[in-house]
Scaffold this motif. Sequence first.
Motif, PDB file in Angstrom:
ATOM      1  N   GLU A  98       0.833  -1.208   0.000  1.00  0.00           N
ATOM      2  CA  GLU A  98       0.000   0.000   0.000  1.00  0.00           C
ATOM      3  C   GLU A  98       0.867   1.258   0.000  1.00  0.00           C
ATOM      4  OE1 GLU A  98      -3.523   2.094   2.679  1.00  0.00           O
ATOM      5  OE2 GLU A  98      -2.817   0.082   3.196  1.00  0.00           O
ATOM      6  N   ALA A  99       1.917   1.248   0.838  1.00  0.00           N
ATOM      7  CA  ALA A  99       2.824   2.398   0.890  1.00  0.00           C
ATOM      8  C   ALA A  99       3.531   2.581  -0.452  1.00  0.00           C
ATOM      9  CB  ALA A  99       3.854   2.207   2.005  1.00  0.00           C
ATOM     10  N   ALA A 100       3.979   1.469  -1.060  1.00  0.00           N
ATOM     11  CA  ALA A 100       4.681   1.540  -2.344  1.00  0.00           C
ATOM     12  C   ALA A 100       3.773   2.101  -3.435  1.00  0.00           C
ATOM     13  CB  ALA A 100       5.185   0.155  -2.734  1.00  0.00           C
ATOM     14  N   ALA A 101       2.476   1.748  -3.381  1.00  0.00           N
ATOM     15  CA  ALA A 101       1.527   2.259  -4.377  1.00  0.00           C
ATOM     16  C   ALA A 101       1.393   3.776  -4.261  1.00  0.00           C
ATOM     17  CB  ALA A 101       0.167   1.593  -4.188  1.00  0.00           C
ATOM     18  N   GLY A 102       1.397   4.295  -3.021  1.00  0.00           N
ATOM     19  CA  GLY A 102       1.318   5.742  -2.824  1.00  0.00           C
ATOM     20  C   GLY A 102       2.574   6.455  -3.293  1.00  0.00           C
ATOM     21  N   VAL A 103       3.718   5.812  -3.066  1.00  0.00           N
ATOM     22  CA  VAL A 103       5.003   6.426  -3.417  1.00  0.00           C
ATOM     23  C   VAL A 103       5.227   6.428  -4.926  1.00  0.00           C
ATOM     24  CG1 VAL A 103       7.513   6.110  -3.264  1.00  0.00           C
ATOM     25  CG2 VAL A 103       6.108   5.875  -1.212  1.00  0.00           C
ATOM     26  N   ALA A 104       4.821   5.354  -5.615  1.00  0.00           N
ATOM     27  CA  ALA A 104       5.204   5.124  -7.012  1.00  0.00           C
ATOM     28  C   ALA A 104       4.852   6.285  -7.942  1.00  0.00           C
ATOM     29  CB  ALA A 104       4.562   3.838  -7.516  1.00  0.00           C
ATOM     30  N   GLY A 105       3.651   6.842  -7.796  1.00  0.00           N
ATOM     31  CA  GLY A 105       3.261   7.929  -8.685  1.00  0.00           C
ATOM     32  C   GLY A 105       3.922   9.245  -8.326  1.00  0.00           C
ATOM     33  N   TRP A 106       3.837   9.605  -7.056  1.00  0.00           N
ATOM     34  CA  TRP A 106       4.330  10.915  -6.609  1.00  0.00           C
ATOM     35  C   TRP A 106       5.835  11.070  -6.773  1.00  0.00           C
ATOM     36  CZ3 TRP A 106       1.340  14.826  -6.325  1.00  0.00           C
ATOM     37  CH2 TRP A 106       0.007  14.686  -5.938  1.00  0.00           C
ATOM     38  N   LEU A 107       6.561   9.989  -6.576  1.00  0.00           N
ATOM     39  CA  LEU A 107       8.024  10.066  -6.572  1.00  0.00           C
ATOM     40  C   LEU A 107       8.577  10.607  -7.886  1.00  0.00           C
ATOM     41  CD1 LEU A 107      10.558   9.479  -4.911  1.00  0.00           C
ATOM     42  CD2 LEU A 107      10.556   7.173  -5.835  1.00  0.00           C
ATOM     43  N   PHE A 108       7.937  10.230  -8.991  1.00  0.00           N
ATOM     44  CA  PHE A 108       8.437  10.677 -10.294  1.00  0.00           C
ATOM     45  C   PHE A 108       7.763  11.973 -10.741  1.00  0.00           C
ATOM     46  CE2 PHE A 108       9.210   6.148  -9.977  1.00  0.00           C
ATOM     47  CZ  PHE A 108      10.559   6.105 -10.268  1.00  0.00           C
ATOM     48  N   LEU A 109       6.481  12.130 -10.424  1.00  0.00           N
ATOM     49  CA  LEU A 109       5.789  13.372 -10.768  1.00  0.00           C
ATOM     50  C   LEU A 109       6.450  14.578 -10.112  1.00  0.00           C
ATOM     51  CD1 LEU A 109       1.947  12.563 -10.636  1.00  0.00           C
ATOM     52  CD2 LEU A 109       3.281  13.314 -12.624  1.00  0.00           C
ATOM     53  N   ALA A 110       6.925  14.399  -8.881  1.00  0.00           N
ATOM     54  CA  ALA A 110       7.519  15.510  -8.132  1.00  0.00           C
ATOM     55  C   ALA A 110       8.743  16.100  -8.829  1.00  0.00           C
ATOM     56  CB  ALA A 110       7.899  15.046  -6.724  1.00  0.00           C
ATOM     57  N   PHE A 111       9.422  15.290  -9.657  1.00  0.00           N
ATOM     58  CA  PHE A 111      10.647  15.754 -10.299  1.00  0.00           C
ATOM     59  C   PHE A 111      10.428  16.189 -11.757  1.00  0.00           C
ATOM     60  CE2 PHE A 111      12.224  13.319  -6.715  1.00  0.00           C
ATOM     61  CZ  PHE A 111      13.230  14.145  -6.242  1.00  0.00           C
ATOM     62  N   VAL A 112       9.197  16.060 -12.256  1.00  0.00           N
ATOM     63  CA  VAL A 112       8.904  16.493 -13.629  1.00  0.00           C
ATOM     64  C   VAL A 112       9.187  17.990 -13.822  1.00  0.00           C
ATOM     65  CG1 VAL A 112       7.046  16.818 -15.322  1.00  0.00           C
ATOM     66  CG2 VAL A 112       7.328  14.607 -14.180  1.00  0.00           C
ATOM     67  N   PRO A 113       8.827  18.871 -12.846  1.00  0.00           N
ATOM     68  CA  PRO A 113       9.166  20.295 -13.034  1.00  0.00           C
ATOM     69  C   PRO A 113      10.657  20.532 -13.279  1.00  0.00           C
ATOM     70  CG  PRO A 113       7.603  20.060 -11.237  1.00  0.00           C
ATOM     71  CD  PRO A 113       8.001  18.677 -11.647  1.00  0.00           C
ATOM     72  N   LEU A 114      11.524  19.779 -12.618  1.00  0.00           N
ATOM     73  CA  LEU A 114      12.960  19.923 -12.860  1.00  0.00           C
ATOM     74  C   LEU A 114      13.323  19.446 -14.263  1.00  0.00           C
ATOM     75  CD1 LEU A 114      14.768  18.925  -9.532  1.00  0.00           C
ATOM     76  CD2 LEU A 114      14.890  21.110 -10.739  1.00  0.00           C
ATOM     77  N   GLY A 115      12.628  18.415 -14.737  1.00  0.00           N
ATOM     78  CA  GLY A 115      12.821  17.960 -16.115  1.00  0.00           C
ATOM     79  C   GLY A 115      12.466  19.060 -17.108  1.00  0.00           C
ATOM     80  N   ILE A 116      11.407  19.817 -16.797  1.00  0.00           N
ATOM     81  CA  ILE A 116      11.000  20.932 -17.659  1.00  0.00           C
ATOM     82  C   ILE A 116      12.059  22.038 -17.631  1.00  0.00           C
ATOM     83  CG2 ILE A 116       9.270  22.764 -17.953  1.00  0.00           C
ATOM     84  CD1 ILE A 116       7.190  20.712 -16.839  1.00  0.00           C
ATOM     85  N   VAL A 117      12.607  22.309 -16.435  1.00  0.00           N
ATOM     86  CA  VAL A 117      13.682  23.307 -16.318  1.00  0.00           C
ATOM     87  C   VAL A 117      14.867  22.901 -17.195  1.00  0.00           C
ATOM     88  CG1 VAL A 117      15.418  24.285 -14.750  1.00  0.00           C
ATOM     89  CG2 VAL A 117      13.032  24.116 -14.016  1.00  0.00           C
ATOM     90  N   GLY A 118      15.219  21.616 -17.159  1.00  0.00           N
ATOM     91  CA  GLY A 118      16.321  21.119 -17.987  1.00  0.00           C
ATOM     92  C   GLY A 118      16.058  21.324 -19.467  1.00  0.00           C
ATOM     93  N   CYS A 119      14.811  21.092 -19.896  1.00  0.00           N
ATOM     94  CA  CYS A 119      14.457  21.277 -21.315  1.00  0.00           C
ATOM     95  C   CYS A 119      14.516  22.755 -21.716  1.00  0.00           C
ATOM     96  CB  CYS A 119      13.048  20.730 -21.586  1.00  0.00           C
ATOM     97  SG  CYS A 119      12.968  18.941 -21.556  1.00  0.00           S
ATOM     98  N   ILE A 120      14.034  23.640 -20.819  1.00  0.00           N
ATOM     99  CA  ILE A 120      14.082  25.082 -21.106  1.00  0.00           C
ATOM    100  C   ILE A 120      15.533  25.534 -21.253  1.00  0.00           C
ATOM    101  CG2 ILE A 120      13.603  27.382 -20.170  1.00  0.00           C
ATOM    102  CD1 ILE A 120      11.095  26.135 -18.829  1.00  0.00           C
ATOM    103  N   ALA A 121      16.405  25.047 -20.350  1.00  0.00           N
ATOM    104  CA  ALA A 121      17.828  25.393 -20.435  1.00  0.00           C
ATOM    105  C   ALA A 121      18.419  24.920 -21.756  1.00  0.00           C
ATOM    106  CB  ALA A 121      18.581  24.773 -19.252  1.00  0.00           C
TER     107      ALA A 121
END
Length: 475
Positions: free
Chosen positions: A436-459
Amino acid sequence: MGGNKVDWRALWASGDLARFCFISLGILLHATNETMIATIMPAMVGDLAGVEFVGWSLAVYELGAIVAGAAAGRLVSYVALRSNMMVAALLYAVGALVCATAPSMPAFLAGRLIEGLGGGALVSLAFVSVERLFPRNIWPQLFGIMSAIWGVAAFSGPLLGAIMVDLLSWRWAFGAFTLGGAAMALASFIVLDTLGAKRPQAATGTAPPFPYLALGCLAISVVLIATAGVDIALLRSSLLLGLGLVGLALFFRVDALRPGSRLFPSQLFSWRSPLGNGMTMVAAFSVATCTFAIYGPLLLTTLHGVPILTTGYIIAAESIAWSILSILVANAPLERERVIIVIGALMIATGLAGFAYTIPAGSIPLILLCALLQGGGFGVAWPFLTRVIVASARGDEQTIASAAVPTMQRIGYAVGAALAGIVANASGFSGGLNREAAAGVAGWLFLAFVPLGIVGCIAALRIALPSVRSQEAVG
């Protein structure tokens, strides 16, 4: 040996080739250990518990490697290369032994820090050794071989970890590295018997001062960020995270104010220069992409019962994609390099965002596709990105700029691991490891870093802009 052509037979007859192979073992030990942690994590957490400290395992290792890497290059001015190599290998062996016998997660993390100190020093000393012990005309070929060794280690590490867990135990994986480090320390005394290896370098000039204050700020910052993720409480965690981020800003400021010992070139994050955009891209993607290597196998085995060897193959495939695409684009014309950097950035960001869907869903083909995109994106972009950063640095800072790219990557991995720990524990792992804990973590863990991925693309897009491109000549 005439020109740049290497006479490998003569090199072997002189004993220099055997010495070089031995020196490169340090890179193999460090890089294999660094990447192996991903696939032994599920078994290790099952044995030691402490899933809330998973992010620390990479953060403290990278911290040790950053500090020791900076120190080793300076220490050879005062202490013989052979002595430095022996101490680094022994440190590495002691750290691996502590990890192998650790009764708890805190003891394991102490071992990882010691290992990182030893491993980071071994890598730095390997590069110093090439410059000290071998003719200048064959340096490019030797550095090329070292890069290939790093690539082999990057994909063999996860597989080694998975095989050891399947056949023996995760502890035996660290036991093997204990023996490897001890053997290297002993062999250093025998193999590095040349005058250049037995004599300090001080005669050739004074060493640059060591960046104690800057690295102290960095270490405290990463520890504060990582601590914010343990035992999540809104006020306490927010305060620690805020202090950690302020400490990071202070680290870069202190580094800029001390030109004699600086680790990074000027205009580090300036969006008006290719160098600033390039270093922003390196920092953003390094922080954002370490989550899969740390938590991917743990989530896949807990959520979907994926065999650990399968997760090892997926992480290995990411490294192979990096190496192969890096070779394929190496001869692309320089006028295309900025377009290639943008393509690589978009591939990395797509792979990162894709993990947010594919890991909760458990589709192995789609997870593999995301891993190939992420690794392949780095392979496409990184060689050209490094060239743009170095070319746009000031003439007196180009050496610093070339060393700054891997240093920024390590800092990014350390900070990213600490931040990933906050996200993972806030979204479920603070209560322990279960499905149950892993199911909660799985989505948020990667979504949380997408904004940094966007920053990298803008750069990356800004690097390709004509107005920013014209700054390269000025830099």
